[in-house]
Design an enzyme around this catalytic site. Structure first.
Site, PDB file in Angstrom:
ATOM      1  N   ARG A 161      -4.944  -9.328   3.521  1.00  0.00           N
ATOM      2  CA  ARG A 161      -6.151  -8.945   4.280  1.00  0.00           C
ATOM      3  C   ARG A 161      -6.878  -7.765   3.640  1.00  0.00           C
ATOM      4  NH1 ARG A 161      -3.078 -10.594   9.061  1.00  0.00           N
ATOM      5  NH2 ARG A 161      -1.681  -8.937   8.425  1.00  0.00           N
ATOM      6  N   ARG A 243       1.931   1.560  -0.212  1.00  0.00           N
ATOM      7  CA  ARG A 243       3.071   2.415   0.114  1.00  0.00           C
ATOM      8  C   ARG A 243       3.468   3.163  -1.144  1.00  0.00           C
ATOM      9  NH1 ARG A 243       1.932   1.995   4.705  1.00  0.00           N
ATOM     10  NH2 ARG A 243       3.198   1.265   6.454  1.00  0.00           N
ATOM     11  N   GLU A 272       6.810  11.254   0.687  1.00  0.00           N
ATOM     12  CA  GLU A 272       5.707  11.461   1.618  1.00  0.00           C
ATOM     13  C   GLU A 272       6.257  12.188   2.844  1.00  0.00           C
ATOM     14  OE1 GLU A 272       2.973   8.362   3.852  1.00  0.00           O
ATOM     15  OE2 GLU A 272       2.797   8.134   1.676  1.00  0.00           O
ATOM     16  N   HIS A 291      -2.327   9.936   3.427  1.00  0.00           N
ATOM     17  CA  HIS A 291      -2.107   8.671   4.126  1.00  0.00           C
ATOM     18  C   HIS A 291      -3.084   8.513   5.304  1.00  0.00           C
ATOM     19  CE1 HIS A 291       1.268   5.496   4.874  1.00  0.00           C
ATOM     20  NE2 HIS A 291       0.079   5.034   5.231  1.00  0.00           N
TER      21      HIS A 291
END
Ligand code: DGY
Length: 329
Positions: A161, A243, A272, A291
């Site tokens: 998507r 990611r 992260e 993020h």
């Protein structure tokens, strides 16, 4: 003493009212009040005896957590489209439904991808600092030169998507679009997007921008390693909004430091969050944002509503509107 007959749920962080209000109305809910995620022991204590849990990508859902929750647990609703923080197989073994929030953050994440691509190509953070630092003395024919986006080749790794939404944006910029994915898109999708399939090595070698849109799993962890980076053009820019662990961070530091690639623009990193003294942040050709792919008010509202729908369906024993393990019935 009366006991609350409503389902008991743990919500691992405050989320927008668009979802939270319905959860607290329908459930006996404990909402973690901190700005930071609960520590592991706090999370394990919080989920004990719950019928449902709403987790974030910062909360690891594994056998230990499922044991701590106990036999009443029926649903884990993840407030994200990605669910690499959840051991779905472990949930399935226990008959626990798992939900995520697909679709509603596609366009927002594609926007941030393109913002990063443009910012890195045209050196916007550097240019803004230049002005803020009082260094703007004249119009400079040789100053702050970037690279063209229009007419350039964009390699999209993962044409799901979000990858498709990025391809649509690229068309508007007159870019040539290559893509690679586990499965080839239909001819109709390829034509609509103007995207051409390429094996990964070919895509890496031909692209001026490489943008990552795969989910994180055993096959994609470290996909962009030293060998992959060595295939990229020395003028190329890597964009990652998927990611962090899809990219080998040490290899990226080396590639950026040694000029094997021209730059990177990252919404996600490994680790992260990235510590302020991390080597990536010392590199002038690396742009990092924290993020924020889905971080618009409307998008987070839609994610909250969807996560609430999943949680409430799960505690009532109904299939979730977006269930990632439909085999749990
Ligand atoms: C997701 O949903 O997986 C994003 O990384 C956070 O919105």
């Amino acid at each position: 003493m009366t006991t609350d007959p409503r389902p008991r749920v743990f919500v691992a962080r405050r989320i927008p009212a668009a979802g939270l209000a319905r959860i607290t109305e329908a459930c006996d809910a404990t909402v973690w009040p901190g700005e930071l995620p609960p520590a592991r022991d706090e999370l394990l204590a919080g989920v004990t005896g719950c019928d449902g849990i709403l987790t974030l990508l910062t909360d690891r859902v594994d056998d230990e957590l499922l044991d701590a929750a106990g036999l009443r647990l029926r649903v884990v609703s993840n407030f994200a489209v990605g669910f690499d923080n959840v051991d779905v197989a472990a949930c399935t073994r226990r008959g626990v439904r798992v939900g995520n929030t697909p679709g509603v953050l596609t366009e927002a994440t594609a926007d941030v991808t393109f913002a990063l691509l443009l910012a890195a190509a045209r050196r916007l953070p550097e240019a803004a600092d230049h002005v803020r630092d009082g260094a703007w003395r004249t119009w400079d024919p040789l100053g702050l030169l970037g690279v063209d986006v229009h007419g350039a080749t964009l390699g999209i790794v993962g044409l799901g998507r979000i990858g498709q939404a990025v391809a649509r944006r690229a068309t508007g910029f007159g870019m040539r679009v290559l893509y690679h994915g586990r499965t080839r898109a239909s001819a109709a999708v390829e034509t609509a997007l103007g995207a051409t399939f390429a094996p990964l090595p070919e895509l890496l070698e031909a692209s001026d921008f490489v943008s990552l849109h795969v989910s994180l799993d055993d096959r994609t962890r470290g996909l962009v390693d030293a060998a992959a980076l060595a295939r990229m053009k020395p003028t190329a820019i890597l964009v990652n909004t998927s990611r962090g662990p899809v990219v080998d961070t040490d290899a990226l530091v080396t590639a950026l430091r040694d000029g094997m690639i021209a730059g990177a623009a990252l919404d996600v990193t490994d680790p992260e969050p990235l510590p302020a003294d991390h080597r990536l942040l010392g590199l002038p050709n690396c742009l990092v944002v924290p993020h924020i792919g889905s971080a618009t008010r409307a998008t987070r509202d839609r994610m909250a509503a969807m996560a609430a729908d999943n949680l409430l369906a799960g505690v009532e024993g109904r299939p979730l509107p977006t269930q990632v393990n439909p085999e749990v019935r």
